[in-house]
Design a protein around this motif. Structure first.
Motif, mmCIF file in Angstrom:
data_model
loop_
_atom_site.group_PDB
_atom_site.id
_atom_site.type_symbol
_atom_site.label_atom_id
_atom_site.label_comp_id
_atom_site.label_asym_id
_atom_site.label_seq_id
_atom_site.Cartn_x
_atom_site.Cartn_y
_atom_site.Cartn_z
ATOM 1 N N PRO A 159 0.826 -1.157 -0.123
ATOM 2 C CA PRO A 159 0.114 0.295 -0.070
ATOM 3 C C PRO A 159 0.875 1.363 -0.022
ATOM 4 O O PRO A 159 0.395 2.372 -0.136
ATOM 5 N N ALA A 160 2.037 1.136 0.023
ATOM 6 C CA ALA A 160 2.878 2.406 0.167
ATOM 7 C C ALA A 160 3.772 2.700 -1.056
ATOM 8 O O ALA A 160 4.686 3.229 -1.130
ATOM 9 N N ASN A 188 -5.466 -1.649 -2.603
ATOM 10 C CA ASN A 188 -4.893 -1.500 -1.233
ATOM 11 C C ASN A 188 -5.848 -0.570 -0.508
ATOM 12 O O ASN A 188 -7.063 -0.870 -0.188
ATOM 13 N N MET A 189 -5.270 0.332 0.193
ATOM 14 C CA MET A 189 -6.024 1.351 0.963
ATOM 15 C C MET A 189 -7.116 2.054 0.238
ATOM 16 O O MET A 189 -7.903 2.409 0.807
ATOM 17 N N GLY A 190 -6.945 2.234 -1.141
ATOM 18 C CA GLY A 190 -8.184 2.841 -1.960
ATOM 19 C C GLY A 190 -9.555 2.090 -1.837
ATOM 20 O O GLY A 190 -10.508 2.651 -1.280
ATOM 21 N N PHE A 191 -9.226 0.708 -1.779
ATOM 22 C CA PHE A 191 -10.250 -0.220 -1.393
ATOM 23 C C PHE A 191 -10.861 -0.126 -0.049
ATOM 24 O O PHE A 191 -12.112 -0.013 0.498
ATOM 25 N N LEU A 221 1.432 6.022 4.898
ATOM 26 C CA LEU A 221 -0.113 5.939 4.869
ATOM 27 C C LEU A 221 -0.593 7.499 5.578
ATOM 28 O O LEU A 221 -0.077 7.898 6.031
ATOM 29 N N SER A 222 -1.765 7.782 4.951
ATOM 30 C CA SER A 222 -2.447 8.986 5.545
ATOM 31 C C SER A 222 -2.912 8.542 7.018
ATOM 32 O O SER A 222 -3.137 7.234 7.266
ATOM 33 N N GLU A 223 -3.126 9.584 7.705
ATOM 34 C CA GLU A 223 -3.868 9.065 9.207
ATOM 35 C C GLU A 223 -5.072 8.441 8.910
ATOM 36 O O GLU A 223 -5.276 7.665 9.829
#
Length: 492
Positions: A136-137, A148-151, A181-183
């Motif tokens: 995800p990075a 990844n994190m979008g989902f 990653l974002s907060e």
């Protein structure tokens, strides 16, 4: 129950294996669980009962979960056919070939397909275990991310990050991934799993304590290195082959765009078969059987085969009485020519093939995706055989009047497949998975060894079940399963 996502610090961190293990753990507890990978990039695929195509890893995870294969388990599958392009498959069907830059723009559309599949699974299953892709990075891939994190952010599901300690730098991998990653994304991360640990766990404890204190997130388990764990590979070719009694030597040509190399897992695990892959720059050498495997870009891979001087070695091998088997794209290479007038796989419209059988193949946009059953005609006993077809070509010519198999079940009503040469030295088939049938594999191995080898083929399905049970037992022992189940709870 709800959705839980497994992401990794790197490719091959253990995401596919961890999801498979957790699928079997939950299935053993009586839960209806579905595997899910929003976007997969791999040349190893499987065919669902409805005639769709999904990644091999999701097929394995479905077996682990004890559920029937579904295209919703892997709504987006990318099959690379060049360094910068891939065939895009949505809900099991190929829609087009796209260059990487164009696909980046297409992701917004692809996300809707992903969410539609997730919604259907959410209505059917008690739990959904999601596998991320890569890491995800990856900064350059964050925009419009669906893998990844979008989902994870879109469906607001908890995330576990897994890292491979065998690679080294495991704490840097975990902390660095979290830091990038974002907060909001960090808040979704509920814990870590460390994979492939060897040695005394006591020596790792101070690092685990530091990681939990530094990130304020728990370590949910440390999985040991499972030696000789053999499960269907998503992409990487497994070359280990420890043979106790070499009755048959088999060489598989490792083509640049080789597809469905899991066809050869049963041979690799067979105690009497010496299976080796022939790589770029290597000679084929002495062997009983040479296999030309499937390919996602058959014209390009045939040109590669010829550039390696393998064609001359194949002809020499046949002169000395050896056997040759072509599977799918390999079958197409055995004919007189391959035509691609519509640019289905490449910009080259035609190529002269190996001319080991009298037929020609034309690549078309209509992709064949079927599960089939029939009888192998290599032996007088007509052994039952079943498998699946994934190909874009239509082959036609007199060589096909002497087929490799007769179908007893085919969705299109087709009655035969492949060919056997008049001297019985060359065989071609579109069928994937043919060595996974122990009796049919015995007929093929007997043919390849001129009758020297009479042993049954390796029972891959039984072996897979043993490996999945072993994996689930390991997850039960070394993971905090109750805390992981709590992450799936709607009361979380």
């Amino acid at each position: 129950m709800k959705t839980l996502m497994i992401q990794g610090t790197t490719s091959d961190a253990g995401k596919s294996t961890l999801v498979a293990g957790l699928c079997r753990v939950l299935a053993r507890r009586g839960l209806q669980v579905a595997p899910f990978k929003p976007q997969n990039m791999a040349l190893n695929s499987a065919v669902t009962p409805c005639g769709g195509e999904i990644g091999r890893a999701q097929a394995l995870q479905a077996i682990a979960a004890k559920v029937e294969l579904s295209t919703d388990f892997n709504p987006i599958l990318l099959k690379p056919n060049s360094d910068t392009g891939a065939q895009v498959i949505i809900h099991g069907r190929a829609i087009s070939n796209m260059e990487a830059a164009k696909y980046q723009d297409y992701k917004k559309v692809a996300m809707q397909a992903v969410l539609a599949s997730h919604q259907r699974l959410d209505a059917q299953y008690q739990a959904i275990l999601v596998e991320g892709a890569g890491s995800p990075a990856e900064i350059n891939l964050r925009e419009n991310d669906i893998a990844n994190m979008g989902f994870a952010c879109e469906v607001n599901c908890p995330v576990i990050i897994v890292a491979d300690i065998d690679k080294g730098g495991v704490f840097a991998h975990l902390v660095g991934t979290l830091a990038l990653l974002s907060e909001a994304e960090q808040a979704l991360v509920k814990g870590f799993v460390i994979n492939r640990f060897r040695g005394d766990i006591g020596l790792l404890q101070s690092g685990l304590d530091w990681l939990e204190a530094y990130t304020n997130k728990p370590v949910l388990g440390v999985l040991p290195y499972l030696h000789s764990l053999n499960l269907d590979a998503e992409d990487a070719v497994t070359v280990e082959n420890h043979v106790t009694d070499k009755q048959l030597s088999v060489r598989v040509l490792l083509l640049p765009h080789i597809s469905n190399h899991t066809d050869f897992d049963s041979l690799r695990l067979h105690p009497n078969v010496d299976l080796r892959y022939v790589r770029h720059g290597e000679r084929i050498g002495a062997a009983d059987l040479i296999i030309i495997p499937g390919s996602k870009n058959v014209i390009s891979d045939l040109a590669f085969l010829q550039s390696q001087s393998w064609q001359a070695e194949i002809l020499r091998h046949l002169r000395f009485g050896g056997k040759v088997l072509g599977i799918c794209g390999g079958l197409q290479m055995l004919g007189k020519a391959i035509l691609d007038p519509d640019g289905v796989e490449s910009t080259q419209q035609s190529i002269e093939a190996l001319s080991l059988a009298d037929f020609t193949t034309t690549l078309t946009n209509n992709k064949t995706l079927t599960q089939v059953s029939g009888h192998c005609l290599l032996a007088d006993t007509y052994e039952a055989i079943h498998g699946y077809e994934i190909h874009c070509g239509v082959s036609d010519g007199p060589a096909l009047d002497s087929p490799f198999m007769h179908f007893t079940e085919h969705p299109t009503g087709q009655i035969k497949d492949g060919f056997i040469s008049s001297d019985k030295q060359v065989v071609g088939t579109y069928l994937h998975g043919l060595f996974d049938n122990p009796n049919a594999a015995k007929a093929i191995l007997t043919w390849a060894s001129d009758g020297r080898m009479q042993a049954l083929g390796f029972d891959l399905a039984k072996h897979r079940e043993q490996q999945l049970e072993r994996l689930a037992d390991t997850c039960e022992q070394y993971l905090n399963i109750e805390e992981i189940l709590a992450l799936l709870s709607t009361d979380k």
